[in-house]
Motif scaffolding. Structure first.
Motif, short mmCIF file in Angstrom:
data_model
loop_
_atom_site.label_atom_id
_atom_site.label_comp_id
_atom_site.label_asym_id
_atom_site.label_seq_id
_atom_site.Cartn_x
_atom_site.Cartn_y
_atom_site.Cartn_z
N PHE A 25 40.58 38.55 37.71
CA PHE A 25 41.25 37.93 38.84
C PHE A 25 42.52 37.26 38.34
N ARG A 26 43.44 37.00 39.24
CA ARG A 26 44.64 36.27 38.84
C ARG A 26 45.05 35.32 39.94
N GLN A 27 45.72 34.26 39.52
CA GLN A 27 46.22 33.29 40.49
C GLN A 27 47.57 32.77 40.02
N ALA A 28 48.54 32.92 40.88
CA ALA A 28 49.88 32.40 40.62
C ALA A 28 50.04 31.07 41.33
N PRO A 29 50.91 30.21 40.85
CA PRO A 29 51.12 28.91 41.49
C PRO A 29 51.46 29.06 42.97
N GLY A 30 50.74 28.34 43.81
CA GLY A 30 51.00 28.37 45.23
C GLY A 30 50.45 29.57 45.97
N LYS A 31 49.72 30.41 45.24
CA LYS A 31 49.15 31.61 45.87
C LYS A 31 47.63 31.60 45.74
N GLU A 32 47.01 32.37 46.60
CA GLU A 32 45.56 32.49 46.54
C GLU A 32 45.14 33.37 45.37
N LEU A 74 54.51 46.11 33.27
CA LEU A 74 54.38 44.80 33.90
C LEU A 74 55.63 44.43 34.70
N LYS A 75 55.39 43.72 35.79
CA LYS A 75 56.44 43.29 36.70
C LYS A 75 56.44 41.76 36.79
N PRO A 76 57.53 41.18 37.17
CA PRO A 76 57.55 39.71 37.32
C PRO A 76 56.46 39.21 38.27
N GLU A 77 56.15 40.00 39.28
CA GLU A 77 55.12 39.57 40.24
C GLU A 77 53.71 39.61 39.65
N ASP A 78 53.55 40.12 38.44
CA ASP A 78 52.26 40.06 37.76
C ASP A 78 52.04 38.71 37.07
N THR A 79 53.06 37.88 37.06
CA THR A 79 52.94 36.57 36.44
C THR A 79 51.87 35.74 37.12
N ALA A 80 50.90 35.26 36.35
CA ALA A 80 49.77 34.50 36.88
C ALA A 80 48.86 34.09 35.74
N THR A 81 47.90 33.24 36.07
CA THR A 81 46.80 32.98 35.16
C THR A 81 45.70 33.99 35.47
N TYR A 82 45.25 34.68 34.45
CA TYR A 82 44.25 35.73 34.61
C TYR A 82 42.90 35.21 34.12
N HIS A 83 41.89 35.40 34.97
CA HIS A 83 40.54 34.97 34.66
C HIS A 83 39.61 36.17 34.71
N CYS A 84 38.61 36.19 33.82
CA CYS A 84 37.53 37.14 33.98
C CYS A 84 36.31 36.41 34.52
N ALA A 85 35.43 37.18 35.13
CA ALA A 85 34.24 36.59 35.74
C ALA A 85 33.09 37.58 35.63
N ALA A 86 31.92 37.06 35.41
CA ALA A 86 30.72 37.88 35.32
C ALA A 86 30.03 37.92 36.67
N GLY A 96 31.40 43.49 43.53
CA GLY A 96 31.21 43.09 44.92
C GLY A 96 29.96 42.30 45.16
N SER A 97 29.19 42.05 44.09
CA SER A 97 27.96 41.28 44.24
C SER A 97 28.18 39.79 44.06
N GLY A 98 29.43 39.39 43.95
CA GLY A 98 29.72 37.98 43.73
C GLY A 98 29.78 37.68 42.25
N TYR A 99 30.35 36.54 41.91
CA TYR A 99 30.59 36.19 40.52
C TYR A 99 30.05 34.81 40.22
N ASP A 100 29.31 34.73 39.11
CA ASP A 100 28.60 33.50 38.78
C ASP A 100 29.28 32.68 37.70
N LEU A 101 29.97 33.34 36.81
CA LEU A 101 30.48 32.66 35.62
C LEU A 101 31.94 33.05 35.42
N TRP A 102 32.78 32.05 35.23
CA TRP A 102 34.22 32.26 35.12
C TRP A 102 34.74 31.75 33.79
N GLY A 103 35.74 32.46 33.28
CA GLY A 103 36.43 31.97 32.10
C GLY A 103 37.54 31.00 32.47
N GLN A 104 38.14 30.41 31.46
CA GLN A 104 39.14 29.37 31.70
C GLN A 104 40.52 29.94 32.00
#
Length: 121
Positions: free
Chosen positions: A37-44, A86-98, A105-113
Protein backbone atom coordinates in the motif's frame (compact mmCIF):
# COMPACT_ATOMS: atom_id res chain seq x y z
CA UNK A 1 7.02 -10.53 18.22
CA UNK A 2 5.20 -10.47 14.91
CA UNK A 3 6.68 -7.83 12.67
CA UNK A 4 6.98 -6.67 9.07
CA UNK A 5 9.89 -4.47 8.09
CA UNK A 6 10.08 -2.66 4.77
CA UNK A 7 13.25 -1.41 3.14
CA UNK A 8 14.53 -0.28 -0.22
CA UNK A 9 12.95 3.13 -0.51
CA UNK A 10 14.84 6.23 -1.50
CA UNK A 11 15.15 9.10 -3.91
CA UNK A 12 15.07 8.23 -7.60
CA UNK A 13 14.71 10.22 -10.80
CA UNK A 14 11.64 9.84 -12.98
CA UNK A 15 11.99 6.75 -15.13
CA UNK A 16 14.17 5.05 -12.55
CA UNK A 17 13.65 1.85 -10.57
CA UNK A 18 13.55 0.73 -6.98
CA UNK A 19 12.99 -2.64 -5.35
CA UNK A 20 11.21 -2.69 -2.03
CA UNK A 21 11.51 -5.58 0.40
CA UNK A 22 9.12 -6.68 3.13
CA UNK A 23 10.67 -9.07 5.63
CA UNK A 24 8.62 -10.91 8.22
CA UNK A 25 9.78 -11.89 11.66
CA UNK A 26 7.98 -13.99 14.23
CA UNK A 27 5.93 -15.81 11.60
CA UNK A 28 6.22 -17.21 8.10
CA UNK A 29 4.83 -15.26 5.18
CA UNK A 30 4.01 -18.25 3.05
CA UNK A 31 0.58 -18.78 4.59
CA UNK A 32 -0.64 -15.23 4.10
CA UNK A 33 -1.53 -12.89 1.31
CA UNK A 34 0.80 -9.91 1.33
CA UNK A 35 -0.20 -6.50 0.09
CA UNK A 36 1.68 -3.31 -0.69
CA UNK A 37 0.00 0.00 0.00
CA UNK A 38 1.11 3.59 -0.33
CA UNK A 39 0.08 6.90 1.13
CA UNK A 40 1.13 10.34 -0.01
CA UNK A 41 0.74 13.43 2.17
CA UNK A 42 -2.84 14.66 2.09
CA UNK A 43 -4.07 11.62 0.20
CA UNK A 44 -5.86 8.46 1.17
CA UNK A 45 -4.03 5.18 1.43
CA UNK A 46 -4.00 3.32 -1.87
CA UNK A 47 -3.68 -0.38 -2.48
CA UNK A 48 -0.81 -0.95 -4.90
CA UNK A 49 -0.42 -4.68 -5.26
CA UNK A 50 -1.10 -8.00 -3.58
CA UNK A 51 0.08 -11.57 -3.89
CA UNK A 52 -1.89 -14.61 -2.75
CA UNK A 53 -0.20 -17.39 -0.83
CA UNK A 54 -2.62 -20.05 -2.10
CA UNK A 55 -1.70 -19.97 -5.79
CA UNK A 56 0.60 -16.99 -6.17
CA UNK A 57 -1.99 -14.88 -7.95
CA UNK A 58 -1.01 -11.24 -8.19
CA UNK A 59 -3.05 -8.08 -8.38
CA UNK A 60 -2.16 -4.52 -9.27
CA UNK A 61 -3.74 -1.12 -9.14
CA UNK A 62 -4.38 0.34 -12.59
CA UNK A 63 -1.94 3.12 -11.81
CA UNK A 64 1.01 0.71 -11.51
CA UNK A 65 -0.02 -2.14 -13.84
CA UNK A 66 2.82 -2.96 -16.21
CA UNK A 67 5.39 -1.01 -14.18
CA UNK A 68 5.41 -2.76 -10.80
CA UNK A 69 5.93 -6.45 -10.07
CA UNK A 70 5.22 -8.18 -6.79
CA UNK A 71 6.95 -11.43 -5.89
CA UNK A 72 7.68 -13.57 -2.88
CA UNK A 73 10.64 -15.63 -1.74
CA UNK A 74 9.33 -17.92 0.95
CA UNK A 75 12.81 -19.22 1.75
CA UNK A 76 13.79 -15.68 2.71
CA UNK A 77 10.41 -14.92 4.29
CA UNK A 78 10.30 -11.85 2.07
CA UNK A 79 7.97 -10.21 -0.40
CA UNK A 80 9.32 -7.77 -2.96
CA UNK A 81 7.90 -4.93 -5.00
CA UNK A 82 9.94 -4.15 -8.10
CA UNK A 83 9.07 -0.67 -9.29
CA UNK A 84 10.12 0.41 -12.77
CA UNK A 85 9.45 3.50 -14.85
CA UNK A 86 8.77 5.47 -11.71
CA UNK A 87 6.80 8.69 -11.94
CA UNK A 88 6.60 11.66 -9.57
CA UNK A 89 3.07 10.59 -8.68
CA UNK A 90 4.50 7.37 -7.24
CA UNK A 91 6.01 9.41 -4.42
CA UNK A 92 4.62 8.10 -1.13
CA UNK A 93 5.32 6.06 1.94
CA UNK A 94 5.00 2.40 1.01
CA UNK A 95 3.78 -0.14 3.53
CA UNK A 96 3.44 -3.89 3.34
CA UNK A 97 0.73 -5.75 5.20
CA UNK A 98 -0.01 -9.36 5.97
CA UNK A 99 -3.45 -10.61 5.14
CA UNK A 100 -5.88 -12.26 7.50
CA UNK A 101 -5.84 -15.25 5.18
CA UNK A 102 -4.21 -16.69 2.13
CA UNK A 103 -6.13 -14.69 -0.43
CA UNK A 104 -5.92 -11.02 -1.28
CA UNK A 105 -9.02 -9.11 -0.22
CA UNK A 106 -9.38 -10.93 3.08
CA UNK A 107 -8.30 -7.91 5.05
CA UNK A 108 -4.95 -7.14 6.64
CA UNK A 109 -3.91 -7.77 10.20
CA UNK A 110 -0.30 -6.69 10.45
CA UNK A 111 1.36 -3.62 8.97
CA UNK A 112 4.93 -2.53 8.57
CA UNK A 113 6.21 0.92 9.46
CA UNK A 114 6.76 1.95 5.85
CA UNK A 115 9.57 3.07 3.59
CA UNK A 116 9.66 6.40 1.79
CA UNK A 117 9.84 6.55 -1.99
CA UNK A 118 10.48 9.91 -3.60
CA UNK A 119 10.53 10.31 -7.36
CA UNK A 120 11.97 13.65 -8.35
CA UNK A 121 14.50 15.19 -10.69
Amino acid sequence: QLQLVESGGGLVQPGGSLKLSCVASGFTLDSYAIGWFRQAPGKEREGVSCIDSSDGSTYYADSVEGRFTISRDNAKNTVYLQMNSLKPEDTATYHCAAGAGSNCGSGYDLWGQGTQVTVSS
